[in-house]
Design a protein around this motif. Sequence first.
Motif, PDB file in Angstrom:
ATOM      1  N   HIS A 109       0.803  -1.089   0.139  1.00  0.00           N
ATOM      2  CA  HIS A 109       0.122  -0.045  -0.099  1.00  0.00           C
ATOM      3  C   HIS A 109       0.936   1.344  -0.059  1.00  0.00           C
ATOM      4  CE1 HIS A 109      -3.367  -2.844   0.782  1.00  0.00           C
ATOM      5  NE2 HIS A 109      -2.546  -3.256   1.904  1.00  0.00           N
ATOM      6  N   ARG A 110       0.763   2.218  -0.902  1.00  0.00           N
ATOM      7  CA  ARG A 110       1.603   3.305  -1.276  1.00  0.00           C
ATOM      8  C   ARG A 110       0.718   4.410  -1.138  1.00  0.00           C
ATOM      9  NH1 ARG A 110       6.320   1.080  -2.523  1.00  0.00           N
ATOM     10  NH2 ARG A 110       6.523  -0.791  -3.710  1.00  0.00           N
ATOM     11  N   GLU A 111       1.184   5.058  -0.075  1.00  0.00           N
ATOM     12  CA  GLU A 111       0.031   6.329   0.025  1.00  0.00           C
ATOM     13  C   GLU A 111       0.552   7.546  -0.605  1.00  0.00           C
ATOM     14  OE1 GLU A 111      -0.074   7.065   4.631  1.00  0.00           O
ATOM     15  OE2 GLU A 111      -1.034   5.181   4.932  1.00  0.00           O
ATOM     16  N   ASN A 112      -0.203   8.450  -0.662  1.00  0.00           N
ATOM     17  CA  ASN A 112      -0.115   9.831  -1.429  1.00  0.00           C
ATOM     18  C   ASN A 112       0.613   9.460  -2.867  1.00  0.00           C
ATOM     19  OD1 ASN A 112      -0.801  11.415   0.625  1.00  0.00           O
ATOM     20  ND2 ASN A 112       1.053  10.989   1.787  1.00  0.00           N
ATOM     21  N   TYR A 113      -0.268   8.557  -3.636  1.00  0.00           N
ATOM     22  CA  TYR A 113       0.294   8.141  -4.941  1.00  0.00           C
ATOM     23  C   TYR A 113      -0.589   8.607  -5.959  1.00  0.00           C
ATOM     24  CZ  TYR A 113       4.452   5.198  -5.211  1.00  0.00           C
ATOM     25  OH  TYR A 113       5.642   4.498  -5.135  1.00  0.00           O
ATOM     26  N   ALA A 114      -0.173   8.828  -7.239  1.00  0.00           N
ATOM     27  CA  ALA A 114      -1.328   9.094  -8.082  1.00  0.00           C
ATOM     28  C   ALA A 114      -1.049   8.448  -9.550  1.00  0.00           C
ATOM     29  CB  ALA A 114      -1.277  10.709  -8.418  1.00  0.00           C
ATOM     30  N   MET A 115      -2.057   8.624 -10.450  1.00  0.00           N
ATOM     31  CA  MET A 115      -1.702   7.931 -11.779  1.00  0.00           C
ATOM     32  C   MET A 115      -2.269   8.639 -12.635  1.00  0.00           C
ATOM     33  SD  MET A 115      -3.437   4.405 -13.312  1.00  0.00           S
ATOM     34  CE  MET A 115      -2.932   3.134 -12.245  1.00  0.00           C
ATOM     35  N   ALA A 116      -1.856   8.997 -13.672  1.00  0.00           N
ATOM     36  CA  ALA A 116      -2.306   9.563 -14.957  1.00  0.00           C
ATOM     37  C   ALA A 116      -2.241   8.496 -15.978  1.00  0.00           C
ATOM     38  CB  ALA A 116      -1.311  10.694 -15.366  1.00  0.00           C
ATOM     39  N   GLY A 117      -3.477   7.952 -16.624  1.00  0.00           N
ATOM     40  CA  GLY A 117      -3.717   7.023 -17.297  1.00  0.00           C
ATOM     41  C   GLY A 117      -4.080   7.381 -18.709  1.00  0.00           C
ATOM     42  N   ALA A 118      -3.748   6.685 -19.698  1.00  0.00           N
ATOM     43  CA  ALA A 118      -4.449   7.094 -21.282  1.00  0.00           C
ATOM     44  C   ALA A 118      -4.840   5.787 -21.916  1.00  0.00           C
ATOM     45  CB  ALA A 118      -3.647   7.926 -22.006  1.00  0.00           C
ATOM     46  N   ILE A 119      -5.960   5.612 -22.339  1.00  0.00           N
ATOM     47  CA  ILE A 119      -6.455   4.404 -23.092  1.00  0.00           C
ATOM     48  C   ILE A 119      -6.486   5.019 -24.669  1.00  0.00           C
ATOM     49  CG2 ILE A 119      -7.761   2.577 -23.814  1.00  0.00           C
ATOM     50  CD1 ILE A 119      -8.345   2.477 -20.755  1.00  0.00           C
ATOM     51  N   LEU A 120      -5.502   4.608 -25.471  1.00  0.00           N
ATOM     52  CA  LEU A 120      -5.638   5.213 -26.817  1.00  0.00           C
ATOM     53  C   LEU A 120      -6.481   4.002 -27.766  1.00  0.00           C
ATOM     54  CD1 LEU A 120      -3.004   6.635 -25.756  1.00  0.00           C
ATOM     55  CD2 LEU A 120      -2.385   6.900 -28.189  1.00  0.00           C
ATOM     56  N   ILE A 121      -7.553   4.431 -28.532  1.00  0.00           N
ATOM     57  CA  ILE A 121      -8.236   3.540 -29.530  1.00  0.00           C
ATOM     58  C   ILE A 121      -7.873   4.060 -30.954  1.00  0.00           C
ATOM     59  CG2 ILE A 121     -10.153   2.592 -30.173  1.00  0.00           C
ATOM     60  CD1 ILE A 121     -11.261   3.025 -27.182  1.00  0.00           C
ATOM     61  N   ASP A 122      -7.387   3.216 -31.689  1.00  0.00           N
ATOM     62  CA  ASP A 122      -7.037   3.759 -32.896  1.00  0.00           C
ATOM     63  C   ASP A 122      -8.058   3.595 -33.823  1.00  0.00           C
ATOM     64  OD1 ASP A 122      -6.934   1.044 -34.299  1.00  0.00           O
ATOM     65  OD2 ASP A 122      -4.823   0.696 -33.524  1.00  0.00           O
TER      66      ASP A 122
END
Length: 194
Positions: free
Chosen positions: A148-161
């Motif tokens: 468990h990693r506190e104060n974490y973030a994720m920016a995610g992108a799903i590209l659909i061609d």
Amino acid sequence: MLRMPASRFGFVLTALLTFGFVGAGIPAAFSADAVADEKGTEITIASGAKMMAPATWKVVRPKISIIQNEFAAPGAEPEQTARVTMMAASGSVQANVDRWKGQFQLAAKDGFKEEQKTIEGHTLHLVDLQGTFNERMGGPFAGGRVVHRENYAMAGAILIDPNGGKFFIKMTGPVEAVKANRKAFGEMLDGLKK
């Protein structure tokens, strides 16, 4: 003059290429679809479209074989590095977004944001998550222990061609490291070219 047997030379050359020590200190990309130079690393996705990862992101060996390209994105502090991964994807957008959300105990305020846009005929589903990241050791499908990693973030992108193929790009790490690289992450996506 010291001479090296041909078999040993081949081993050393292979090791240098494999571990990224080529040219004038420029790391070799570990994937055949990436080319690094002083401007950054050009990534080619399945559709043939290209994007440029920032030069400040260090090319690293992917932790698991399904990842095509992996980078370490430095934050303001040396210990605050975000992990950026890129790979072909499958499954529905919603199932993948739900899986990413399930990896977080979301922060109460502004813990989840989602948007969609189109660039060069590719639909991008963008997700931002913040809170405690429940990282499964060995990868999300490995069944290993969870840290468990506190104060974490994720920016995610799903590209659909345009043909329906999917490609994931995720940046995960301490909140400050993700924030420090969020603009570069967005600029990389906005720079997608056919």
